[in-house]
Scaffold this active site. Structure first.
Site: not given
Length: 576
Positions: A291-295
């Site tokens: 999820g958004s930790t990958n951004k």
């Protein structure tokens, strides 16, 4: 007149017969004592000689400060010769053995009721004091062989990471299995001569090969921080109704893993009764979509390519079409002007996709690989998996967008913690380390070599991403519950749809938070992940408080002072 036969003839025939028989015996005797004497002597010696195994003492596993997590103590294997136990006394003997060994009396009685066998193992790893009492009880044909047993003084502390040892003395999980040859050492042996009753013949020779004891393994785990991490994630798993949870604490400067906690965790003193699923170190083995930790990786790719800057302004709607899919932000909003920094702070999926399109699928894929996606981490962490990074040429139309915000690519908690260690370390990735060192044959501690270092992004890019992550924990960010009074914190929330392999479809959520502190002089990375929570599902709501608890405990335990500086003013909104 009756005539008798000649006695001389009968005597001669008898002598001839006796001579023939004696010649056969003489020939056989010459063969046995002369020609084949060495063969028969060797066979006789083999019947008398027996090899007894001398077990080596298994090395200990300790935390970074030498506190024992797995230790070997002397014990006894208690056995009996059932043929020497009179039938009339079996019940009484079974009662005595069951009482001292803590076994079922019927189980012991069944072993005694096998008089055709000369050996029955009654119990392994018996305390020497208990074995001594039994021998003094004058149980017939009872023997106690010296051996060792494995103890786990810390119980479930880092249970699945430490692993356990089976009845045969081999490691069956975790570090016990990964470093089995080092820990186990090498057994010795003794050749002795015994009689028919199995007892050693006095005054006979023996040959002894001494055992080589195993070496100790010192982990990078800190016992106190590991305890705090397990306590915090365990409580949040229960409160949120999650299936499982994970926390990793990592030293930014050398990538040493200070804590690797799972919930539920394996109690090593009761591993036989635990489900097989608890044997796996989920922090290194379980794969999930981040999820958004990958951004941060998308941001790194865009900044490194020079297609955006932190203050580049995007006109961001709350939804965007990607091939046959319409992808949305977590919250509905009107089209608004956002700086890239603001988009990261507020975790906008749409703005992240817009930046990823500037980079292109090939460029984003290259950056994911540089951060370690799709590759099994080194450093000796047991059960570490590589995750899943499909080739960019195989991405579907919508996947080329969803990968930008962490859907359609899979990682482990260890891999994601490593990503943030890289950012916190000025763009230099260090191979995660779990072993601080081992002892050599003389017992001297030998530190493990440092992990391999690789520059992934420039120091400038790392600092720009750190500023974005610090804003994400600020007043306008999604990670406000991760803020620690007096300390500057940089981090990112993650809320991802969770793929259930058993169901073959997406079901539930993965909530996560990962960050580091102090933001301006990073020392520790903390990651927390909850799988399939039922009471809420946002990373900022569930995982951020775990991060705060564990990071607060860790920085106090490590005596890391606040830097005393304040976050510099940043332009988060367009037009400011």
């Amino acid at each position: 007149m009756l005539r008798l036969g000649s006695p001389r003839r009968r005597i001669n025939i008898g002598l001839i017969g006796m001579t023939f028989v004696l010649s056969i015996f003489a020939g056989r005797l010459i063969q046995m004592q002369g020609l084949d004497s060495k063969v028969y002597a060797a066979a006789a010696a083999d019947q008398r000689q027996h090899t007894e195994n001398i077990p080596a003492k298994r090395g200990s596993i300790t935390d970074v400060n030498g506190h024992e997590l797995a230790v070997t103590v002397e014990a006894r294997d208690v056995s009996i010769d059932p043929s020497k136990v009179p039938e009339a006394g079996r019940a009484n003997v079974a009662a005595v053995l069951a009482k001292h060994l803590g076994k079922d009396q019927q189980e012991i009685a069944a072993k005694l009721a096998t008089p055709n066998t000369r050996y029955q193992l009654l119990a392994r790893g018996v305390d020497p004091v208990v074995a001594s009492r039994l021998l003094q009880a004058r149980v017939p044909a009872l023997s106690a062989k010296k051996t060792y047993r494995r103890l786990y003084p810390a119980g479930d502390l880092a249970g699945s990471l430490v692993g356990f040892v089976g009845d045969e003395g081999d490691g069956l999980g975790g570090m016990e299995q990964a470093r089995n040859s080092l820990l186990a050492g090498r057994d010795g042996e003794m050749r002795v001569e015994t009689g028919r009753d199995g007892l050693r013949i006095p005054m006979t020779s023996s040959q002894r090969t001494a055992p080589v004891n195993g070496r100790d393994v010192r982990l990078t785990i800190d016992r106190d921080i590991q305890w705090a991490a397990q306590k915090s994630i365990g409580e949040q798993v229960r409160e949120s109704g999650a299936e499982s949870g994970t926390v990793i604490v990592m030293d930014v400067r050398n990538a040493q893993i200070i804590a690797m906690a799972n919930s539920p965790e394996l109690d090593l003193n009761d591993w036989r009764e635990a489900p097989a699923s608890s044997y796996v170190n989920k922090a290194a083995a379980d794969v999930f979509e981040p999820g958004s930790t990958n951004k941060v990786i998308t941001a790194a790719a865009a900044l490194e390519a020079g297609v955006v800057e932190p203050h580049t302004v995007f006109e961001v709607p709350d939804r965007i079409r990607c091939a046959d899919q319409v992808l949305r932000d977590a919250h509905t909003h009107k089209t608004e002007s956002m700086t890239f920094l603001q988009a990261m702070a507020q975790s906008s999926n749409v703005a992240t996709i817009m930046a990823a399109r500037e980079v292109g699928s090939e460029g984003l894929h290259k950056m994911l690989k540089k951060f370690g996606f799709g590759t099994r981490p080194g450093g000796g962490v047991p059960s570490a998996e590589a995750g899943l990074l499909p080739d960019y040429r195989e991405w579907s139309g919508s996947q080329s967008c969803t990968v930008a915000y962490g859907q359609g690519v899979s990682v482990t908690a260890l891999q994601m913690a490593s990503v943030y260690q890289t950012i916190a370390n000025g763009g230099v990735k260090i191979e995660p380390q779990i072993v601080a060192g081992t002892t050599d044959p003389s017992g001297r501690f030998v530190p493990a070599p440092p992990g391999k270092q690789t520059r992934v992004v420039s120091q400038t890019t790392a600092k720009e991403i750190t500023a974005m992550l610090e804003s994400a924990v600020g007043e306008e960010g999604t990670g406000q519950l991760a803020a620690i009074p007096g300390y500057r914190v940089a981090g990112k929330t993650g809320t991802a749809n969770r793929y259930d392999a058993e169901l073959g479809r997406y079901d539930g959520y993965t909530a996560s938070f990962v960050g580091f502190s102090p933001a301006d002089n990073p020392r520790l990375v903390v990651l927390s992940v909850l799988q399939n929570p039922k009471n809420g599902h946002f990373g900022g709501q569930l995982a951020a408080p775990v991060f705060k608890d564990v990071m607060t405990f860790a920085i106090k335990s490590k005596k890391i002072p606040p830097t005393g500086s304040a976050a510099p003013p940043v332009r988060t909104r367009a037009g400011q």
